[in-house]
Structure formats: structure tokens, C-alpha cells
Write a protein that holds these residues in place. Structure first.
Motif, PDB file in Angstrom:
ATOM      1  N   UNK A 195     -10.790  41.148  18.763  1.00  0.00           N
ATOM      2  CA  UNK A 195     -11.534  40.014  17.834  1.00  0.00           C
ATOM      3  C   UNK A 195     -11.939  38.801  18.878  1.00  0.00           C
ATOM      4  N   UNK A 196     -11.195  38.787  19.978  1.00  0.00           N
ATOM      5  CA  UNK A 196     -11.648  37.406  21.018  1.00  0.00           C
ATOM      6  C   UNK A 196     -13.019  38.083  21.964  1.00  0.00           C
ATOM      7  N   UNK A 197     -13.523  39.273  21.518  1.00  0.00           N
ATOM      8  CA  UNK A 197     -14.342  39.597  22.836  1.00  0.00           C
ATOM      9  C   UNK A 197     -15.481  38.824  22.853  1.00  0.00           C
ATOM     10  N   UNK A 198     -16.461  38.942  21.789  1.00  0.00           N
ATOM     11  CA  UNK A 198     -17.657  38.268  21.473  1.00  0.00           C
ATOM     12  C   UNK A 198     -17.814  37.324  20.432  1.00  0.00           C
ATOM     13  N   UNK A 199     -16.821  36.567  19.994  1.00  0.00           N
ATOM     14  CA  UNK A 199     -16.964  35.827  18.805  1.00  0.00           C
ATOM     15  C   UNK A 199     -17.846  34.537  19.120  1.00  0.00           C
ATOM     16  N   UNK A 200     -17.878  33.863  17.919  1.00  0.00           N
ATOM     17  CA  UNK A 200     -19.054  32.730  18.008  1.00  0.00           C
ATOM     18  C   UNK A 200     -18.759  31.789  18.793  1.00  0.00           C
ATOM     19  N   UNK A 201     -17.970  31.613  19.729  1.00  0.00           N
ATOM     20  CA  UNK A 201     -18.047  30.880  20.866  1.00  0.00           C
ATOM     21  C   UNK A 201     -17.847  29.309  20.659  1.00  0.00           C
ATOM     22  N   UNK A 202     -17.527  28.991  19.380  1.00  0.00           N
ATOM     23  CA  UNK A 202     -17.292  27.404  19.061  1.00  0.00           C
ATOM     24  C   UNK A 202     -15.963  27.184  19.193  1.00  0.00           C
ATOM     25  N   UNK A 203     -15.731  26.048  19.602  1.00  0.00           N
ATOM     26  CA  UNK A 203     -14.278  25.349  19.423  1.00  0.00           C
ATOM     27  C   UNK A 203     -14.623  24.206  18.505  1.00  0.00           C
ATOM     28  N   UNK A 204     -14.304  24.675  17.152  1.00  0.00           N
ATOM     29  CA  UNK A 204     -14.876  23.956  16.169  1.00  0.00           C
ATOM     30  C   UNK A 204     -13.759  22.929  15.687  1.00  0.00           C
ATOM     31  N   UNK A 205     -13.486  22.044  16.226  1.00  0.00           N
ATOM     32  CA  UNK A 205     -12.352  21.093  16.058  1.00  0.00           C
ATOM     33  C   UNK A 205     -12.525  20.203  14.767  1.00  0.00           C
ATOM     34  N   UNK A 206     -13.939  20.022  14.690  1.00  0.00           N
ATOM     35  CA  UNK A 206     -14.231  19.154  13.389  1.00  0.00           C
ATOM     36  C   UNK A 206     -14.736  19.736  12.121  1.00  0.00           C
ATOM     37  N   UNK A 207     -14.993  20.987  12.299  1.00  0.00           N
ATOM     38  CA  UNK A 207     -15.460  21.801  11.082  1.00  0.00           C
ATOM     39  C   UNK A 207     -14.486  22.909  10.957  1.00  0.00           C
ATOM     40  N   UNK A 208     -13.480  22.502   9.871  1.00  0.00           N
ATOM     41  CA  UNK A 208     -12.535  23.540   9.666  1.00  0.00           C
ATOM     42  C   UNK A 208     -12.279  24.260   8.188  1.00  0.00           C
ATOM     43  N   UNK A 209     -13.350  23.704   7.760  1.00  0.00           N
ATOM     44  CA  UNK A 209     -13.462  23.939   6.071  1.00  0.00           C
ATOM     45  C   UNK A 209     -13.083  25.548   6.010  1.00  0.00           C
ATOM     46  N   UNK A 210     -12.455  25.968   4.915  1.00  0.00           N
ATOM     47  CA  UNK A 210     -12.013  27.663   4.754  1.00  0.00           C
ATOM     48  C   UNK A 210     -13.255  28.037   4.073  1.00  0.00           C
ATOM     49  N   UNK A 211     -13.086  29.635   4.016  1.00  0.00           N
ATOM     50  CA  UNK A 211     -14.064  30.312   3.514  1.00  0.00           C
ATOM     51  C   UNK A 211     -13.453  30.123   1.874  1.00  0.00           C
ATOM     52  N   UNK A 212     -12.059  29.955   1.600  1.00  0.00           N
ATOM     53  CA  UNK A 212     -11.922  29.711   0.013  1.00  0.00           C
ATOM     54  C   UNK A 212     -12.145  28.482  -0.274  1.00  0.00           C
ATOM     55  N   UNK A 213     -13.160  28.223  -1.134  1.00  0.00           N
ATOM     56  CA  UNK A 213     -13.812  26.859  -1.512  1.00  0.00           C
ATOM     57  C   UNK A 213     -14.240  26.977  -2.773  1.00  0.00           C
ATOM     58  N   UNK A 214     -14.250  25.888  -3.537  1.00  0.00           N
ATOM     59  CA  UNK A 214     -14.810  25.636  -4.898  1.00  0.00           C
ATOM     60  C   UNK A 214     -16.143  26.473  -5.054  1.00  0.00           C
ATOM     61  N   UNK A 215     -17.209  26.173  -4.075  1.00  0.00           N
ATOM     62  CA  UNK A 215     -18.263  26.747  -4.474  1.00  0.00           C
ATOM     63  C   UNK A 215     -18.308  28.194  -4.444  1.00  0.00           C
ATOM     64  N   UNK A 216     -17.293  28.774  -4.004  1.00  0.00           N
ATOM     65  CA  UNK A 216     -17.421  30.449  -4.199  1.00  0.00           C
ATOM     66  C   UNK A 216     -17.615  30.710  -5.488  1.00  0.00           C
ATOM     67  N   UNK A 217     -17.106  30.033  -6.651  1.00  0.00           N
ATOM     68  CA  UNK A 217     -17.135  30.501  -8.019  1.00  0.00           C
ATOM     69  C   UNK A 217     -18.775  30.803  -8.417  1.00  0.00           C
ATOM     70  N   UNK A 218     -19.559  29.587  -7.847  1.00  0.00           N
ATOM     71  CA  UNK A 218     -20.873  29.899  -8.437  1.00  0.00           C
ATOM     72  C   UNK A 218     -21.726  30.673  -7.831  1.00  0.00           C
ATOM     73  N   UNK A 219     -21.171  31.007  -6.465  1.00  0.00           N
ATOM     74  CA  UNK A 219     -21.818  32.044  -5.564  1.00  0.00           C
ATOM     75  C   UNK A 219     -21.514  33.544  -5.808  1.00  0.00           C
ATOM     76  N   UNK A 220     -20.410  33.667  -6.673  1.00  0.00           N
ATOM     77  CA  UNK A 220     -19.872  35.088  -6.828  1.00  0.00           C
ATOM     78  C   UNK A 220     -20.577  35.863  -7.051  1.00  0.00           C
ATOM     79  N   UNK A 221     -21.641  35.902  -8.314  1.00  0.00           N
ATOM     80  CA  UNK A 221     -22.424  37.015  -8.603  1.00  0.00           C
ATOM     81  C   UNK A 221     -23.257  37.511  -7.288  1.00  0.00           C
TER      82      UNK A 221
END
Length: 420
Positions: free
Chosen positions: A55-81
Motif C-alpha cells: 500500500x505504500x508503493x504509489x499512494x497519494x503522496x500527501x502528508x496531510x497533517x491538517x486534513x484528517x477527517x475520516x471517511x465515516x462522516x454524517x454526510x455519508x447518509x445522504x450520499x448513500x443511495x
């Protein structure tokens, strides 16, 4: 000082232990580095032929210290369909025959609450800042060659509604000490002139000047080199697959591998998505599911047309990072099982979007395609520390933030072992 975790395992008269780390990706090598620095006798084993080849081979290359919001977010519910039926959705689900997939998804949906998301953001933010501190306080790493750049990260928005929401979130982070700046359209173009090609749809952006870019694969190789050249070099065993743990009571007595039996005082599981099946052998139910992502690595064709600031396009849900003469694009989150086959519809959309937005930036026909599996927990929080097995610890479940969090979780684990 509290009792050191390592005192639960055997140690020599100096207090140093023989430790085996399973996994030579960015997380496993960062863990090895901390333990080598603490004086332990470390062996790193991996089924691949060298460091950083999963998984380290060709990832997005960002050291994203200030943007750590998870995929699990309340907005998922309205995007679910859309997630269930839209083949071009940035997050995509395909039902399989694995009961664990459905259990993980239910746990994931249960974590899509504001309270859980805020708790996760707080914890990931602490680990991310610890990672940055470890890197910047390591002269040997800072002098190494892995295309590190203090580029900053700019998230750009194409709708007033999403930009307004991002500004509110950024204001909360600024109040807690994070350096984030809301920029209007014209300010975004001054900061990154290459965005002029999409200037007609930009409404603004959020800039985090402390975020960085680097090549995770090269960092893995450089950490391996630095450890090998140190006064306490570890042993690296590649092309070595662990077939089973040899367990005695509440402890591990050894590992059976393709190259024979290996034994140590302590074992650390840091094998990404491979950690779950290994953990099950000793009764661990690690909630790690492989979320597939894709990347393109493309030679830069025209300097002025290729972004130098790390860019995330909130509308396209893709990231762009400059690695020397290469432009790295990454995107998609497919909950479709553990296959590494490339979905050319997905990568074709990545290339089409990139060519439409930055037509002169790169030689798009020469794009190198890659698929990787992010080891994700339902909440997005990694699992770091001891287990029910007395001499087994884990450093797993970093999801899309493995590169960002690796040095921080490694330091946290080393501190636990040392009793710091």
C-alpha cells in the motif's frame, strides 16, 4: 515512570528485547526505526521482495497533517443511495459473499455520526501532529532523499455551498490552533497559477501551509538504508511469508515462515490488510477492511501547467501531488473486496478528469496505473498498542492516512513499550 510494556516480555539484562515486526511498509519501517533507536534487536519481515511494495508503493503522496477527517462522516447518509448505485461515485460499494464485509459496513455506518467523527478527528489530529514533529526532529530523515516538499495543501471547491461548509469547519480548526486559510478564487490562482485551467469553475479554497508532500516508497527505502547504516542495524527478511503463529498459552512462541521458524521476545503486527488474517490465528478480530484506491504517476510535460502546491479537488474527489518531475494523482474508495485488479473504468475516469482539468501539465498517455488497498477501520482510527496476547502488539488500520500517521503511531507504540 509506569511499568514498561516490554517488561511483560522477556528482555536481556539491559532491558532491550529481540523484536520481530511483520510488515515492511511505511508503518512497519517507521515502527522499526523507533525501536532501533531505542536499542532493541529488531527483525523486519515481509512477504514482498523489498520495502514499501504494497500500500505504500504509489499512494497519494500527501502528508496531510491538517486534513484528517475520516471517511465515516454524517454526510455519508445522504450520499448513500449514490454510493450503492452510481458506478462513478468516488466511494463505491459492491456486494460480495464475505460476511465480514457486511459487518464492517454496519460498523462503518454506525460511526457516521457527528460525535464519532469529531472524536476521530481529534485523535487523528494528535497523531498527525506527532508524525510531523517526529519527522522535523529527525535530521537524518530530513536530509534523506524522498522528494519531500513543504508544499502546503490546497483544497479547492466548485460550489458555494461546499466552500461555505469547508470554511466553517476550518474556522473551528483555526480556533484550536491549526493553521488554515480560506482563499477566494483569485487568491487560489495567485497561490497556484496552474489552477488557471480550472479557474472558470473555482469558487475558493482552504489552504493548509503546514502540509507536505513526499514519496512514500522512497521514504521506505531511505528508512531502510538509514537503519542499515546505523550502529544498531536491524535484520531485513524479504520474500518471507508468515504461515502461522506458534502460540503457547497467552504468548507467541515463534513464527512459522517459508524460511523456517523465527522467534523473538515480542512481535509487532504492522502488515496492513494482511494483519487481519494473521491476527485471527491468535484470536484477534481486527476490524480492518481493504478499501481499494487508484493512482496515476505521470511525467510532467510543462512546468508552468503542473501544480506545485499539493491540491485536492473537492468536486472530483482526487488529490494531486508533485514528486520532482512526476505528477501523482490518486482517488476512489472501492469497498469491493481484496482484489488488486485495476478497474480501467475507474482509472480511465481519473485520466479523463485530469486531462480535462490540466491538459498541458503531463504526458497523460504515459501514465503508470496502480491500485492499492487501504487498511481501514470502521471509525477511521488506527489500532495501536497491546493485544490480548502478552507479547504481541499491533500498529494497524491507518486507512488512507497511513503515510501521514506512520511516524506518529510508531512513536506512540515505542513509547508504550518503553513505558514513556
Amino acid at each position: 515512570m509506569r511499568e514498561a510494556w516490554g517488561q511483560r516480555a522477556a528482555a536481556d539484562e539491559t532491558g532491550f528485547m529481540k523484536i520481530i515486526i511483520i510488515g515492511a511498509g511505511i508503518v512497519g519501517l517507521a515502527t522499526a526505526r523507533c525501536l532501533v533507536n531505542d536499542g532493541h534487536d529488531v527483525t523486519v519481515i515481509d512477504r514482498n521482495a523489498g520495502p514499501g511494495l504494497s500500500s505504500s508503493y504509489a499512494n497519494g503522496a500527501q502528508l496531510s497533517y491538517s486534513y484528517v477527517a475520516p471517511l465515516a462522516d454524517p454526510s455519508v447518509w445522504r450520499q448513500l443511495p449514490g454510493l450503492l448505485v452510481d458506478r462513478d461515485s468516488p466511494v463505491r460499494f459492491r456486494a460480495g459473499f464475505d460476511p465480514f464485509q457486511y459487518r464492517w459496513l454496519l460498523q462503518f455506518l454506525a460511526a457516521c455520526t457527528e460525535r464519532q467523527a469529531n472524536e476521530t478527528i481529534d485523535r487523528l489530529g494528535e497523531l498527525a501532529q506527532l508524525s510531523r514533529k517526529v519527522l522535523h526532529n529527525s535530521p537524518d530523515l530530513m536530509a534523506a532523499q524522498f522528494n519531500w516538499t513543504a508544499s502546503g495543501k490546497l483544497v479547492v471547491y466548485s460550489s458555494e455551498k461546499s466552500f461555505a461548509s469547508a470554511r466553517r469547519y476550518a474556522d473551528r480548526q483555526v480556533a484550536s490552533g491549526t493553521d488554515k486559510r480560506a482563499l477566494g478564487r483569485d487568491e487560489c490562482l495567485v497561490l497556484e497559477p496552474a489552477l488557471a485551467s480550472i479557474g472558470d469553475r473555482l469558487v475558493g479554497g482552504i489552504f493548509a501551509p503546514d502540509d507536505e508532500t513526499a514519496d512514500a516508497l522512497l521514504m521506505c527505502r531511505e528508512m531502510e538504508r538509514l537503519m542499515a547504516e546505523s550502529g544498531n542495524p536491524p535484520q531485513f527478511l524479504y520474500n518471507t511469508e508468515v504461515s502461522r503463529f506458534i502460540k503457547r498459552g497467552r504468548t507467541i512462541d515463534g513464527l512459522q515462515t517459508g524460511h523456517g521458524r523465527l522467534s523473538a521476545d515480542m512481535y509487532i503486527l504492522a502488515a496492513g490488510v494482511g494483519s487481519r488474517p494473521l491476527g485471527r490465528q491468535v484470536g484477534l478480530d481486527l476490524p480492518i477492511y481493504p478499501i481499494k484506491g487508484y493512482s496515476l504517476s505521470v511525467p510532467v510535460a510543462r512546468e508552468a501547467a503542473a501544480p506545485r502546491v499539493s491540491v485536492t479537488d473537492a468536486a472530483r474527489k482526487i488529490v494531486l501531488a508533485r514528486l520532482g518531475d512526476t505528477l501523482r494523482l490518486a482517488g476512489a474508495a472501492d469497498i469491493v473486496g481484496d482484489g488488486l485488479d485495476i478497474d480501467f473504468r475507474r482509472t480511465g475516469k481519473l485520466i479523463a478528469d485530469a486531462r480535462a482539468d490540466f491538459p498541458d501539465a503531463a504526458d497523460w498517455q504515459s501514465a503508470k496505473l496502480w491500485a492499492g488497498l487501504r487498511p481501514a477501520t470502521p471509525t477511521g482510527q488506527p489500532i495501536v498498542g497491546p493485544t490480548r496476547v502478552d507479547n504481541l502488539m499491533v500498529n494497524v488500520g491507518h486507512g488512507a492516512l497511513g503515510f501521514t500517521l506512520a511516524l506518529g503511531t510508531a512513536q506512540r507504540l515505542a513509547d508504550q513499550i518503553a513505558g514513556r
